[in-house]
Design a protein around this motif. Sequence first.
Motif, PDB file in Angstrom:
ATOM      1  N   ARG A  65      11.801  -4.133  38.137  1.00 40.83           N
ATOM      2  CA  ARG A  65      12.413  -4.858  37.028  1.00 40.83           C
ATOM      3  C   ARG A  65      13.758  -4.213  36.758  1.00 40.83           C
ATOM      4  O   ARG A  65      13.835  -3.000  36.552  1.00 40.83           O
ATOM      5  N   ILE A  66      14.801  -5.013  36.759  1.00 39.78           N
ATOM      6  CA  ILE A  66      16.140  -4.527  36.517  1.00 39.78           C
ATOM      7  C   ILE A  66      16.439  -4.732  35.031  1.00 39.78           C
ATOM      8  O   ILE A  66      16.597  -5.863  34.585  1.00 39.78           O
ATOM      9  N   ALA A  67      16.474  -3.660  34.286  1.00 39.95           N
ATOM     10  CA  ALA A  67      16.692  -3.743  32.839  1.00 39.95           C
ATOM     11  C   ALA A  67      18.160  -4.015  32.528  1.00 39.95           C
ATOM     12  O   ALA A  67      19.050  -3.621  33.283  1.00 39.95           O
ATOM     13  N   ASN A  68      18.379  -4.669  31.387  1.00 40.99           N
ATOM     14  CA  ASN A  68      19.751  -4.853  30.914  1.00 40.99           C
ATOM     15  C   ASN A  68      20.372  -3.483  30.712  1.00 40.99           C
ATOM     16  O   ASN A  68      19.742  -2.576  30.176  1.00 40.99           O
ATOM     17  N   GLY A  69      21.588  -3.327  31.160  1.00 45.01           N
ATOM     18  CA  GLY A  69      22.284  -2.059  31.032  1.00 45.01           C
ATOM     19  C   GLY A  69      22.083  -1.124  32.208  1.00 45.01           C
ATOM     20  O   GLY A  69      22.587  -0.005  32.212  1.00 45.01           O
ATOM     21  N   SER A  70      21.361  -1.568  33.241  1.00 46.57           N
ATOM     22  CA  SER A  70      21.111  -0.727  34.419  1.00 46.57           C
ATOM     23  C   SER A  70      22.329  -0.593  35.307  1.00 46.57           C
ATOM     24  O   SER A  70      22.457   0.380  36.043  1.00 46.57           O
ATOM     25  N   VAL A  71      23.212  -1.568  35.263  1.00 47.29           N
ATOM     26  CA  VAL A  71      24.368  -1.597  36.161  1.00 47.29           C
ATOM     27  C   VAL A  71      25.636  -1.282  35.385  1.00 47.29           C
ATOM     28  O   VAL A  71      25.854  -1.794  34.290  1.00 47.29           O
ATOM     29  N   SER A  72      26.445  -0.414  35.962  1.00 45.42           N
ATOM     30  CA  SER A  72      27.771  -0.129  35.418  1.00 45.42           C
ATOM     31  C   SER A  72      28.743  -0.005  36.585  1.00 45.42           C
ATOM     32  O   SER A  72      28.321   0.110  37.737  1.00 45.42           O
ATOM     33  N   LYS A  73      30.005   0.010  36.278  1.00 43.57           N
ATOM     34  CA  LYS A  73      31.018   0.102  37.331  1.00 43.57           C
ATOM     35  C   LYS A  73      31.000   1.455  38.016  1.00 43.57           C
ATOM     36  O   LYS A  73      31.579   1.620  39.079  1.00 43.57           O
ATOM     37  N   GLU A  74      30.325   2.431  37.452  1.00 49.81           N
ATOM     38  CA  GLU A  74      30.253   3.774  38.030  1.00 49.81           C
ATOM     39  C   GLU A  74      29.177   3.903  39.105  1.00 49.81           C
ATOM     40  O   GLU A  74      29.179   4.877  39.851  1.00 49.81           O
ATOM     41  N   LEU A  75      28.262   2.960  39.198  1.00 46.54           N
ATOM     42  CA  LEU A  75      27.212   3.018  40.221  1.00 46.54           C
ATOM     43  C   LEU A  75      27.802   2.853  41.608  1.00 46.54           C
ATOM     44  O   LEU A  75      28.819   2.193  41.781  1.00 46.54           O
ATOM     45  N   THR A  76      27.119   3.424  42.584  1.00 43.51           N
ATOM     46  CA  THR A  76      27.490   3.188  43.979  1.00 43.51           C
ATOM     47  C   THR A  76      26.670   2.021  44.512  1.00 43.51           C
ATOM     48  O   THR A  76      25.680   1.613  43.892  1.00 43.51           O
ATOM     49  N   VAL A  77      27.071   1.536  45.659  1.00 44.74           N
ATOM     50  CA  VAL A  77      26.327   0.459  46.306  1.00 44.74           C
ATOM     51  C   VAL A  77      24.892   0.925  46.569  1.00 44.74           C
ATOM     52  O   VAL A  77      23.932   0.188  46.333  1.00 44.74           O
ATOM     53  N   TRP A  78      24.730   2.150  47.024  1.00 46.03           N
ATOM     54  CA  TRP A  78      23.394   2.680  47.310  1.00 46.03           C
ATOM     55  C   TRP A  78      22.526   2.725  46.055  1.00 46.03           C
ATOM     56  O   TRP A  78      21.339   2.409  46.094  1.00 46.03           O
ATOM     57  N   GLN A  79      23.099   3.100  44.925  1.00 46.82           N
ATOM     58  CA  GLN A  79      22.336   3.127  43.692  1.00 46.82           C
ATOM     59  C   GLN A  79      21.873   1.732  43.285  1.00 46.82           C
ATOM     60  O   GLN A  79      20.785   1.576  42.742  1.00 46.82           O
ATOM     61  N   CYS A  80      22.686   0.736  43.564  1.00 41.37           N
ATOM     62  CA  CYS A  80      22.272  -0.653  43.288  1.00 41.37           C
ATOM     63  C   CYS A  80      21.097  -1.038  44.184  1.00 41.37           C
ATOM     64  O   CYS A  80      20.143  -1.677  43.732  1.00 41.37           O
ATOM     65  N   ILE A  81      21.166  -0.645  45.429  1.00 40.24           N
ATOM     66  CA  ILE A  81      20.066  -0.928  46.363  1.00 40.24           C
ATOM     67  C   ILE A  81      18.794  -0.224  45.887  1.00 40.24           C
ATOM     68  O   ILE A  81      17.711  -0.806  45.907  1.00 40.24           O
ATOM     69  N   GLN A  82      18.941   1.012  45.428  1.00 39.26           N
ATOM     70  CA  GLN A  82      17.782   1.766  44.957  1.00 39.26           C
ATOM     71  C   GLN A  82      17.124   1.104  43.744  1.00 39.26           C
ATOM     72  O   GLN A  82      15.910   1.233  43.568  1.00 39.26           O
TER      73      GLN A  82
END
Length: 86
Positions: A65-82
């Motif tokens: 489950r991807i919670a609101n606020g999980s993504v920011s511009k500081e994340l890497t592509v790998w962190q998004c995949i994780q």
Amino acid sequence: MDIVYISNQIKFDILTICGQPAAHAYNLQTDMPLHAIGFNDNGELCRQLENKLQLVADEYNTGKRIANGSVSKELTVWQCIQLVIV
């Protein structure tokens, strides 16, 4: 679950949301921070990517489950995949 296919789908979605060409999304480096590819908004773009990541997680039954606020511009592509597969 095919991790390579899921990773490439997420890379494609990231590039598409950022307005970048996504023809060779599989070449996107996983250590690249989102802000380096044009993801400079912490508002609407983050929500769009969170929604796309949730769709991928649902489609491939990863149980995430991807919670609101999980993504920011500081994340890497790998962190998004994780967020989706780990």
